[in-house]
Design a protein around this motif. Structure first.
Motif, PDB file in Angstrom:
ATOM      1  N   VAL B  73       0.836  -1.196   0.000  1.00 45.62           N
ATOM      2  CA  VAL B  73       0.000   0.000   0.000  1.00 45.62           C
ATOM      3  C   VAL B  73       0.876   1.253   0.000  1.00 45.62           C
ATOM      4  N   GLY B  74       1.939   1.225   0.762  1.00 46.60           N
ATOM      5  CA  GLY B  74       2.819   2.390   0.824  1.00 46.60           C
ATOM      6  C   GLY B  74       3.480   2.685  -0.511  1.00 46.60           C
ATOM      7  N   LEU B  75       4.067   1.668  -1.105  1.00 47.98           N
ATOM      8  CA  LEU B  75       4.706   1.880  -2.406  1.00 47.98           C
ATOM      9  C   LEU B  75       3.673   2.307  -3.448  1.00 47.98           C
ATOM     10  N   GLY B  76       2.465   1.768  -3.304  1.00 47.41           N
ATOM     11  CA  GLY B  76       1.408   2.117  -4.253  1.00 47.41           C
ATOM     12  C   GLY B  76       1.067   3.601  -4.245  1.00 47.41           C
ATOM     13  N   LEU B  77       1.368   4.280  -3.146  1.00 49.92           N
ATOM     14  CA  LEU B  77       1.045   5.707  -3.079  1.00 49.92           C
ATOM     15  C   LEU B  77       1.887   6.541  -4.040  1.00 49.92           C
ATOM     16  N   VAL B  78       3.032   6.035  -4.420  1.00 49.61           N
ATOM     17  CA  VAL B  78       3.917   6.839  -5.271  1.00 49.61           C
ATOM     18  C   VAL B  78       4.176   6.242  -6.648  1.00 49.61           C
ATOM     19  N   LEU B  79       3.902   4.973  -6.824  1.00 49.87           N
ATOM     20  CA  LEU B  79       4.240   4.336  -8.100  1.00 49.87           C
ATOM     21  C   LEU B  79       3.185   4.601  -9.161  1.00 49.87           C
ATOM     22  N   ARG B  80       3.632   5.100 -10.299  1.00 53.65           N
ATOM     23  CA  ARG B  80       2.777   5.141 -11.474  1.00 53.65           C
ATOM     24  C   ARG B  80       2.902   3.803 -12.202  1.00 53.65           C
ATOM     25  N   ALA B  81       2.091   3.609 -13.217  1.00 57.07           N
ATOM     26  CA  ALA B  81       2.016   2.286 -13.847  1.00 57.07           C
ATOM     27  C   ALA B  81       3.348   1.805 -14.389  1.00 57.07           C
ATOM     28  N   TYR B  82       4.223   2.707 -14.715  1.00 55.46           N
ATOM     29  CA  TYR B  82       5.441   2.336 -15.428  1.00 55.46           C
ATOM     30  C   TYR B  82       6.692   2.566 -14.574  1.00 55.46           C
ATOM     31  N   ASP B  83       6.510   2.509 -13.268  1.00 54.52           N
ATOM     32  CA  ASP B  83       7.612   2.866 -12.375  1.00 54.52           C
ATOM     33  C   ASP B  83       8.308   1.653 -11.778  1.00 54.52           C
ATOM     34  N   HIS B 135      11.462   3.328 -22.992  1.00 58.63           N
ATOM     35  CA  HIS B 135      11.709   1.884 -23.068  1.00 58.63           C
ATOM     36  C   HIS B 135      11.942   1.249 -21.701  1.00 58.63           C
ATOM     37  N   HIS B 136      12.128   2.086 -20.704  1.00 56.89           N
ATOM     38  CA  HIS B 136      12.548   1.569 -19.402  1.00 56.89           C
ATOM     39  C   HIS B 136      11.580   1.960 -18.295  1.00 56.89           C
ATOM     40  N   SER B 137      11.350   1.029 -17.399  1.00 52.02           N
ATOM     41  CA  SER B 137      10.645   1.358 -16.168  1.00 52.02           C
ATOM     42  C   SER B 137      11.379   2.517 -15.503  1.00 52.02           C
ATOM     43  N   GLN B 138      10.613   3.416 -14.946  1.00 48.28           N
ATOM     44  CA  GLN B 138      11.204   4.633 -14.401  1.00 48.28           C
ATOM     45  C   GLN B 138      11.419   4.526 -12.891  1.00 48.28           C
ATOM     46  N   PRO B 139      12.667   4.615 -12.458  1.00 44.57           N
ATOM     47  CA  PRO B 139      12.912   4.614 -11.012  1.00 44.57           C
ATOM     48  C   PRO B 139      12.103   5.724 -10.335  1.00 44.57           C
ATOM     49  N   ARG B 140      11.386   5.339  -9.291  1.00 47.11           N
ATOM     50  CA  ARG B 140      10.472   6.292  -8.665  1.00 47.11           C
ATOM     51  C   ARG B 140      10.637   6.333  -7.154  1.00 47.11           C
ATOM     52  N   VAL B 141      11.060   5.223  -6.599  1.00 46.44           N
ATOM     53  CA  VAL B 141      11.148   5.164  -5.153  1.00 46.44           C
ATOM     54  C   VAL B 141      12.299   4.234  -4.779  1.00 46.44           C
ATOM     55  N   VAL B 142      13.019   4.634  -3.745  1.00 51.70           N
ATOM     56  CA  VAL B 142      14.066   3.793  -3.177  1.00 51.70           C
ATOM     57  C   VAL B 142      13.481   3.142  -1.938  1.00 51.70           C
TER      58      VAL B 142
END
Lengths: 352, 352, 352, 352
Positions: B73-83, B135-142
């Motif tokens: 749930v936490g990661l879901g708050l910041v991840l877009r579909a392609y992250d 072409h690449h998944s986008q780094p969004r969260v560490v």
């Protein structure tokens, strides 16, 4: 100091109630030092035994945190990537689970119109013409709720008819049994007669609304469907590490038919409530009372007045239908006081 | 009669332990008649208050059933579909959650090599060249774990450095804090200093391994990320209907720093255990002891012998490294008896 | 007026090239009035025939729009909700498909280190200890690329060894064959010997880089895996309504081994290019040339100068490795001119 | 020799037709040596220009392989994890895309009853009471089809009314415009008047049914929604490497209003067909003819006889309604011959 709801007794939902003392005792007893996690403990083994006693030797129960979890994991056991669930439009999985089935399972829900929360074989038939056609999600499982979201019950025969039809077309039958206990109590039959014996393949068994603190179970009634359950439960975020404390709750409810006692009492309170207003002019029931819920249409003004002192939900604002739900701990006095206030409010509204 | 594990005291995991008495008491006290469900109750309000006290006025805590739920749930708050999530290859979200992040969030985990479960800014830098490239998944969260799966801790400064780097590149910092209490106890600092003050955006706060029955929380430390949390929690099958019984557990742990007492004790037992074998020839520690876990390499024969009488996991079979975990209820006697048996088993193995 | 790239001949990728004349002719011939859509046409039937001729009587080909589509649909045929793909970290599905496998399939990719884009049985062995454990995504399929993203090839024996190991552990073997033609041309063998006969279960067959306009195919080599393919292709947004125009392209490439002619020529151009710089001091090849790609390390200054006049990608910026790719329409003159310019640029850089 | 369908002219769908000569010519012209892939080519730039001319300076077009791809990527631009699409139950995304929206986007489709494929503001209003409630998927976008799956058209005013309502409630308006050309031709207006000017936010623009070989486009009409499109297109397996050959098709259709010519002709053929049977007793139209489709109810016996010589689909088996679709290459002779045969078949059936 912490306080609970200031209202006398909630009629909004059976999940406003607390925990039955026997369940609490079972939890306390489970706190006996170390135990293997994730269901490797003695309490989970005992829980399996009582479920087998109740549902048959082929049943396997998987404790879950909540009903949405049980529904999603259960449906996940049979859905392929391109499959659809056939369910009444009123189904909890359709209306009240924030799209969990679509998100977690990627499933399509094909919703069927219903008058009273129930569906029949005739409702299913028209959905099967797409079988085998790559352009369409493939119907794979029929999901019904027992009791329904309208408080109504399927008879064992009605369930068996749905199961027979489903199986004849290579579909599975899933039952959302968040209030299965109330149905069995109302119909005066065993849990098994409404599930295993009627041909249900997958059951979400509800404990929380029946007096548990928080305990549901996915009951897999066809052993060949069971292999993936541990993985889907873990992935579905429903695997309790200290599972004994969930299992113990379920065991408590299934021991000595506590589930029936709790459900029968709640149902009796709903009937008492319905009877108390049966003669009131200006009041009519949307659905027959077949469990622990009453759905009356009331004068709008009476609703407004009652909601100032009682907790309950409006079910259909356009038609002024409300929902009253009773619980294992609703007392005759709670009901009688409520009835008296309802009568006053309605008479006041009608008279004005 | 139901029995718990026959082993004297498990060193396999801190989730083999039961529930701390203060937590049980809090649960019992929460069973006070009706309460609003889904967090509308007084116990959840009180829980919010203690979290705000601990983590700052901008923190919002969302009770969850388990750590996987809190992480997803936490990661879901910041991840877009392609992250993508950048995390050490050892991360619990990568190795022990049965692909929940991939399934429920559709997220890619980009795993970084690590020696001791920790990552640094240097590990992150090389992953950013794909930013902006379709072409690449986008780094969004560490995502980091505190304590790590190797029992090691990040210092507040190390966390701050990661947060600063992340924020400078429009990334978020998530912390899997299933054992955050142990880190704060070990480092002698507040929970806040390792999270809010260090720049953590999203925290999975663990209660279960710290003495709760089953209670974790997603703590959102940046208010602007909070809006979707209720929906993702419900959809993520983590919304407790009788939430008060989860909230009460968390409140109990956060009241009077019970969390620190429990964690400090568990850590002390791990240090006592490590010290008890420090002088043993044929034994070496894979990672430094910085929390409630010890990861020694032992003679293979000694492992086999000890596992006949003690519960613990092999961490690295190729290198004969095992994992011993202590809990809030591990006693010095438990440790000393275990140490004595370890010494005999190792000396036996080395001598043979 | 529309213009193409101003650069003389791109060495950046074989997808910079246009369409082979025979493919265009086939497309034109397919424009013969009405035809059934979605593959019910004569051109798709003919395409099936040529694939069966090439890959064996049990092969079924499903035209797809692009390689990501073929990979995702193919992997989807074997992945259950909780499964993982084992693949080299360099795999196109891991690095260049924007997380499609994670998003559309919900799959976890477990990435294996690799020096040259290839993996071996030894790399797989360590990943199997999690089989049967609900906490972990379950390895279900091994995915290799032929040719690899490093331009290297597996021999038929190497593929057979991977397949045998996979099957022995109830895993499947998937091949991303975006450049399978180049491998078969290089190894002087049939497409079948590297796939069907070597034990490959699922193949993504590439046409676009081999001279097609836009045509790939998922080739299912195990008939029992084929049933879900039409549904997953439709759901995966890969079902062409006027499919004949895709099928005709594939047929054109597979007729008279045009695929081999195109691939052999492209490979020859890569070898010519590599030979042209073989004696250059300051230049070394990162990987052996085994297809239509060359990966040399060059002086940084030479890279900068060459990129002003030629299109190609930097492969490893830290090590100054670039990637040069030839195509079916790269001429010896293109190569020789490029070689001459490379030599000047390198000598200039080294000399300076 | 390869042969096309043996039937004289298909009335089953406009995707049975081949490719318009001007589109083929454009494809051939695009085969001019090297070009940058993935849309970096001159033909894609030119395509953007013609879309901007047609839809306004803020429009951005993204070529897609098929309509499902365009719909899924487009809806993905606005849907959060917990969102729902409001659409008529007849919507192609609901009935004919094999659950792609549910699988790839995890979206819930909330389906609205409709008589003729169209919905109005009144149908939407009742769905908004769940906004803000975590238990329910959140309505986020309204999706309509123009022309509808019933062959009917929304007027520009009707679309504007839906857009206004949607925007007033923070919803977006998506249009599945697989046959938008037919609507604009029928209504005698510009594409822009039915989309940009009416308040549509996201458009799936169809080329394939209008004479293309295989070319659709997602047209983003609100620039602020565009950022994620490249990533979702790649992840959604819709990114063509040799994109110029898709872009060139779209440019051909949008140049000199070829789209209108093709659509107007197809529409005229449908009207000619409908008129040809208008006076037939025993025949009635289910929906008004407003594009290139006719939906008559026929005697069952006539349907059976006609299907022996003509390709068309039964639309509603229970009511003996069939669907006849005309295409850009349907000739008056095709129609007249068909009409004559229909008349005979119907008279035969009625007379018998």
């Amino acid at each position: 100091m912490l306080t609970s709801t200031p209202f006398p007794k909630s009629f909004a939902s059976d999940n406003h109630a607390g925990v039955h003392p026997a369940v609490l005792t079972a939890i306390l007893e489970a706190n006996a030092g170390d135990a293997l996690p994730y269901g490797g403990d003695a309490w989970t083994t005992a829980m399996q035994d009582v479920f087998r006693t109740e549902f048959g030797a082929h049943a396997t129960a998987h404790p879950m945190f909540n009903g949405t979890g049980a529904n999603v994991v259960g449906l996940g056991l049979v859905l392929r990537a391109y499959d659809a669930v056939l369910c009444p439009v009123t189904a909890h999985i359709n209306t009240n689970e924030c799209g969990a089935a679509e998100r977690v399972l990627g499933a399509k829900l094909v919703t069927l119109p219903t008058g009273d929360g129930k569906i029949s074989v005739d409702d299913l038939r028209g959905q099967l013409s797409v079988l085998g056609d790559e352009h369409h999600s493939q119907p794979r499982v029929v999901s019904i709720s027992q009791v329904t979201e309208c408080g109504t019950c399927y008879t064992a025969d009605e369930i068996a008819e749905l199961a027979e039809f489903a199986h004849a077309h290579n579909l599975f039958l899933h039952m959302d049994g968040a209030r299965l206990a109330n149905a069995a109590a109302e119909l005066g039959c065993s849990l098994r007669s409404l599930t295993t014996d009627a041909g249900v393949d997958l059951l979400s068994f509800g404990g929380t609304k029946n007096g548990a603190m928080g305990a549901e179970a996915l009951v897999v009634l066809r052993p060949e469907l069971n292999a993936a359950a541990p993985f889907l439960r873990k992935q579905g975020m429903q695997l309790a590490s200290k599972m004994r404390f969930v299992s113990a709750q379920l065991t408590a409810l299934l021991t000595g038919e506590l589930w029936r006692e709790n459900a029968a009492h709640a149902n009796a309170m709903a009937h008492r409530l319905a009877q108390g207003i049966a003669d009131l002019s200006g009041v009519s029931l949307r659905y027959p009372v077949q469990s622990n819920a009453v759905f009356p249409a009331l004068p709008e003004k009476a609703i407004a007045e009652l909601q100032q002192r009682y907790l309950f939900h409006v079910w259909d604002a356009a038609e002024n239908v409300v929902r009253w739900v009773t619980a294992f701990d609703t007392t005759p006095e709670h009901v009688d006081t409520f009835v008296a206030d309802i009568r006053l409010a309605v008479q006041d509204a009608v008279g004005s």
